[in-house]
Design a protein around this motif. Sequence first.
Motif, mmCIF file in Angstrom:
data_model
loop_
_atom_site.group_PDB
_atom_site.id
_atom_site.type_symbol
_atom_site.label_atom_id
_atom_site.label_comp_id
_atom_site.label_asym_id
_atom_site.label_seq_id
_atom_site.Cartn_x
_atom_site.Cartn_y
_atom_site.Cartn_z
ATOM 1 N N HIS A 48 0.851 -1.197 0.000
ATOM 2 C CA HIS A 48 0.000 0.000 0.000
ATOM 3 C C HIS A 48 0.889 1.251 0.000
ATOM 4 C CE1 HIS A 48 -3.388 2.610 1.616
ATOM 5 N NE2 HIS A 48 -2.345 3.283 2.052
ATOM 6 N N GLU A 49 1.876 1.275 0.900
ATOM 7 C CA GLU A 49 2.754 2.454 0.991
ATOM 8 C C GLU A 49 3.580 2.616 -0.292
ATOM 9 O OE1 GLU A 49 2.088 4.549 3.147
ATOM 10 O OE2 GLU A 49 0.999 3.320 4.581
ATOM 11 N N HIS B 46 1.620 4.278 -2.929
ATOM 12 C CA HIS B 46 1.462 5.729 -2.815
ATOM 13 C C HIS B 46 2.475 6.473 -3.702
ATOM 14 C CE1 HIS B 46 -1.854 6.394 -0.218
ATOM 15 N NE2 HIS B 46 -1.340 5.821 0.838
ATOM 16 N N GLU C 35 -6.088 6.756 -1.567
ATOM 17 C CA GLU C 35 -5.997 5.608 -0.663
ATOM 18 C C GLU C 35 -6.549 4.341 -1.326
ATOM 19 O OE1 GLU C 35 -4.350 5.388 2.131
ATOM 20 O OE2 GLU C 35 -3.798 7.505 1.994
ATOM 21 N N HIS D 231 -9.059 8.247 3.763
ATOM 22 C CA HIS D 231 -9.211 6.784 3.808
ATOM 23 C C HIS D 231 -10.696 6.467 3.807
ATOM 24 C CE1 HIS D 231 -5.416 7.780 5.868
ATOM 25 N NE2 HIS D 231 -4.949 6.734 5.217
HETATM 26 ZN ZN LIG Z 1 -2.280 5.323 2.580
#
Ligand SMILES: [Zn+2]
Length: 633
Positions: A481-482, A485, A541, A593
């Motif tokens: 997930h990071e 980004h 997100e 989020h």
């Molecule tokens: Zn995030």
Amino acid sequence: MKKEEVNTNFYEAVNGEWIEKTVIPGDQPSVSAFLELHLGIEKTLMDLTAEWEKDQAKLNGNLKKYIKYYQMTNDFDKRNELGTKPFELILNKINQLNNLKDLDSVFEEFSLESIELPFGFMVMQDFMNSNNQILYFGATDLFLPDTSYYLDETKKSQLIGLFTMTTKQLLTLYGFSNEEVDKLIQEALAFDELLVPVTKSSVEKADYVKMYNPLSKKEVEALTKNFDLMGKAETLVKQVVDKLIVMNPDFVNAFDLIITEDNFSIMKSWMIVSNAIKFASDLSDDIRIAGGAFRRALSGTKEAQNKKKYAFNQAYNRFGQVVGLHYGETYFGPVAKADVKTMVLEMIGIYQERISGNTWLNEETKELAKKKLSTLAVHVGYPDELPPYYDFFDISSYEQGSDLIKERLAMNKIVNAHNYKKYNKEPNRNIWGMPASMVNAYYNPSNNQIVFPAAILQEPYYSLKQSASENFGGIGAVMAHEISHAFDNNGAKFDELSSLNNWWTKEDLEAFDKKAKDMITLFDGLETGFGPCNGELTVSENIADSGGIRCAFEASKKYDKHSSDEFFQNWARVWRNKASIEYSQLLLKVDVHGPAILRANMQLSNLPEFQEFYGITEKDKMYLPKDKMVSIW
Ligand SMILES: [Zn+2]
């Protein structure tokens, strides 16, 4: 899990029992896997603090300061005895102001002490050149959490009513007369109202590249004739400033209409009210409780923290990185650090492969995406360095004639002076943006850097006791997930040198924008039981979650003992969440989020492997037709 539940609501099937038996703590708006870990760490750190207080011999200098300050936050007898007296220091400073010239003369002092002002400066990395740090300029926040509340008359009158009621109680405790209280609130609200049309909504703020609006010194001066903004900027950074990055151009364009002598008295009332709310946390028990009343009401939190917790958190929030470093070093050893780092590098490797195999990008863009991945810096556990300002803190006790407000202003001065000194200098990329003891993780586009503090590296995210598939469904997905980004709608605009620079071919960028739009459509308007999800607000997100689950699943599949069931269940488990209605509604308006249930379920529905594995058909609620699925990374 019952098949019927799996096909209808996977999140519920995994978390139903937990949701039923878990109680939201009275002093919290919600409970989640994040919060459960947070509360465990809080307990550990509170116990440690009590031990340290008894025996300080082995503590380093900064931990000794932390304990000295904690003894002040925890001495409620003294706090109650002092009452509102410590706030007089700030109130007197504001009361002396009668015009913009007076404001000019205290602007530097207020900025350094973080006394609330309607506008201010901050030094941050230059989006266009991440090796340098420059000056950003922004306006204050509104009293209500989002501009949308001001547009809905019913909601507005309800929330302004709530604000007025709670602020009335607070100001009365401060000792203002009824007449003064009414006047202060009325004028503060009148000033707040002037800011509404020039404040960005949460949706606008979510597009953070739009924060970057450079204006030359001349341009700023032409727009702000009523106040010597550039002069103040130069005083703060002690250098010549030739441009400002304006975060909110609407405010600067309207500056000379809002910041006027005519509006000075309502602005002054706004400052008194804002600072009375802000500094309530440093005063007596009844005032600190009253100071949090509006926020609690907004989030449906039943009660304030008890004194013990409050005193701990107040001290901990000031010394977060100092205490966090001890936590990281003590509870997260070098073995786990190496294990987690290997996992992150593995995940980056899979990302590289996925980009090579990507079907919608040109080779040229793929190469640059891989270049960006190869320069991604990974930080795990705890930082190598702390911000230097802690070394300059010098706590004076009540006996030495100090109080919590004096201490706060003194610490603010040190931290802010440190921040302004960074102007025009290269950033130190070893400094983290959160303590090692915080249950969270982040990607910083200006450093092309991901950070995983020690605190998140626990069950259900990560444990040596969990299977590899479970760990991939937990921390693996958080890692991916990071990484995602770096390539979400914001991150994609920064290049491998972490600077704002378009590295995409025209064709690829159009394809990406189309996919981002599809992601907005996928989530927009989905019902949560508390209101619809805002697809635009949550797009970055959702792109990161989507990339996260795909990449982590692929990593898990590479293992012999891979279990799709374990992977998907733990993916859903880490999203377990229970929140008050008020908090759920508030987050729908302001949080980038999405609601936890959608982050769990919609991302699963959007994954062909999930549908296949559980045999989901068009009759099932978890079903999503293939042509509606959105796959970006
Ligand atoms: Zn995030």
